[in-house]
Design a protein around this motif. Sequence first.
Motif, PDB file in Angstrom:
ATOM      1  N   GLU A   6       0.828  -1.204   0.000  1.00 48.10           N
ATOM      2  CA  GLU A   6       0.000   0.000   0.000  1.00 48.10           C
ATOM      3  C   GLU A   6       0.863   1.255   0.000  1.00 48.10           C
ATOM      4  O   GLU A   6       2.005   1.230   0.478  1.00 48.10           O
ATOM      5  CB  GLU A   6      -0.907   0.055   1.237  1.00 48.10           C
ATOM      6  N   GLY A   8       0.232   5.934  -0.234  1.00 54.80           N
ATOM      7  CA  GLY A   8      -0.682   7.050  -0.407  1.00 54.80           C
ATOM      8  C   GLY A   8      -1.270   7.616   0.860  1.00 54.80           C
ATOM      9  O   GLY A   8      -2.004   8.614   0.814  1.00 54.80           O
ATOM     10  N   ARG A  19      -5.768   9.454  -2.083  1.00 53.59           N
ATOM     11  CA  ARG A  19      -5.947   8.244  -2.865  1.00 53.59           C
ATOM     12  C   ARG A  19      -4.918   7.215  -2.415  1.00 53.59           C
ATOM     13  O   ARG A  19      -3.703   7.464  -2.513  1.00 53.59           O
ATOM     14  CB  ARG A  19      -5.803   8.483  -4.356  1.00 53.59           C
ATOM     15  N   SER A  21      -3.190   3.454  -2.779  1.00 56.99           N
ATOM     16  CA  SER A  21      -2.903   2.455  -3.813  1.00 56.99           C
ATOM     17  C   SER A  21      -2.494   1.148  -3.150  1.00 56.99           C
ATOM     18  O   SER A  21      -1.854   1.149  -2.097  1.00 56.99           O
ATOM     19  CB  SER A  21      -1.766   2.931  -4.722  1.00 56.99           C
ATOM     20  N   CYS A  22      -2.839   0.060  -3.793  1.00 54.89           N
ATOM     21  CA  CYS A  22      -2.447  -1.280  -3.333  1.00 54.89           C
ATOM     22  C   CYS A  22      -1.923  -2.030  -4.557  1.00 54.89           C
ATOM     23  O   CYS A  22      -2.713  -2.435  -5.416  1.00 54.89           O
ATOM     24  CB  CYS A  22      -3.627  -2.003  -2.710  1.00 54.89           C
ATOM     25  N   ARG A  71      -9.799  -0.323  -9.842  1.00 52.48           N
ATOM     26  CA  ARG A  71      -8.586  -1.096 -10.114  1.00 52.48           C
ATOM     27  C   ARG A  71      -8.080  -0.803 -11.519  1.00 52.48           C
ATOM     28  O   ARG A  71      -8.846  -0.415 -12.403  1.00 52.48           O
ATOM     29  CB  ARG A  71      -8.837  -2.599  -9.960  1.00 52.48           C
ATOM     30  N   ASP A  72      -6.784  -1.000 -11.675  1.00 52.78           N
ATOM     31  CA  ASP A  72      -6.123  -0.892 -12.975  1.00 52.78           C
ATOM     32  C   ASP A  72      -5.477  -2.245 -13.234  1.00 52.78           C
ATOM     33  O   ASP A  72      -4.441  -2.562 -12.643  1.00 52.78           O
ATOM     34  CB  ASP A  72      -5.094   0.231 -12.947  1.00 52.78           C
ATOM     35  N   THR A  77      -3.027  -2.941  -9.754  1.00 50.76           N
ATOM     36  CA  THR A  77      -3.168  -2.012  -8.632  1.00 50.76           C
ATOM     37  C   THR A  77      -4.640  -1.713  -8.362  1.00 50.76           C
ATOM     38  O   THR A  77      -5.414  -1.493  -9.299  1.00 50.76           O
ATOM     39  CB  THR A  77      -2.416  -0.703  -8.907  1.00 50.76           C
ATOM     40  N   TYR A  79      -7.146   0.874  -6.118  1.00 48.12           N
ATOM     41  CA  TYR A  79      -7.118   2.217  -5.533  1.00 48.12           C
ATOM     42  C   TYR A  79      -8.298   2.412  -4.588  1.00 48.12           C
ATOM     43  O   TYR A  79      -9.359   1.813  -4.760  1.00 48.12           O
ATOM     44  CB  TYR A  79      -7.181   3.279  -6.630  1.00 48.12           C
ATOM     45  N   GLN A  81     -10.086   5.845  -3.501  1.00 47.87           N
ATOM     46  CA  GLN A  81     -10.211   7.295  -3.535  1.00 47.87           C
ATOM     47  C   GLN A  81     -11.088   7.712  -2.372  1.00 47.87           C
ATOM     48  O   GLN A  81     -12.223   7.257  -2.254  1.00 47.87           O
ATOM     49  CB  GLN A  81     -10.837   7.741  -4.860  1.00 47.87           C
ATOM     50  N   CYS A  95      -4.854  -3.235   2.715  1.00 46.92           N
ATOM     51  CA  CYS A  95      -5.382  -3.925   1.534  1.00 46.92           C
ATOM     52  C   CYS A  95      -5.386  -5.431   1.792  1.00 46.92           C
ATOM     53  O   CYS A  95      -4.463  -5.960   2.428  1.00 46.92           O
ATOM     54  CB  CYS A  95      -4.475  -3.582   0.353  1.00 46.92           C
TER      55      CYS A  95
END
Length: 115
Positions: A6, A8, A19, A21-22, A71-72, A77, A79, A81, A95
């Motif tokens: 993780e 952010g 935001r 991130s994981c 997710r991306d 990753t 996210y 927000q 996460c």
Amino acid sequence: QVQLVESGGGLVQPGGSLRLSCAASGSIFSRYIMNWYRQAPGKQRELVTTLTPSGRTNYADSVKGRFTISRDNAKNTVYLQMDGLKPEDTAVYTCNARYTDYNYWGQGTQVTVSS
């Protein structure tokens, strides 16, 4: 073995945004349910939000309308927000990836909401 990292977290004023991130160590989102948990000092760990492989999401009532999980897949990753932050959102956010008997956790990131 899945590793989750993780990032952010930080200090933000009430009403602000962050935001999280994981980053996962591989392409797991097609199988794993992704969760964000949080734990405030002296309180039990709370499930904040869930994202299923099909893209379905769920949120705790306390964050509905303010937090968004996404997710991306290309970046492996997930996210979180967080908008409209409140002092009561202060916690360590962690996460989690879960698939059948497999259950992996990140190290957590501190979020502090204070003026």
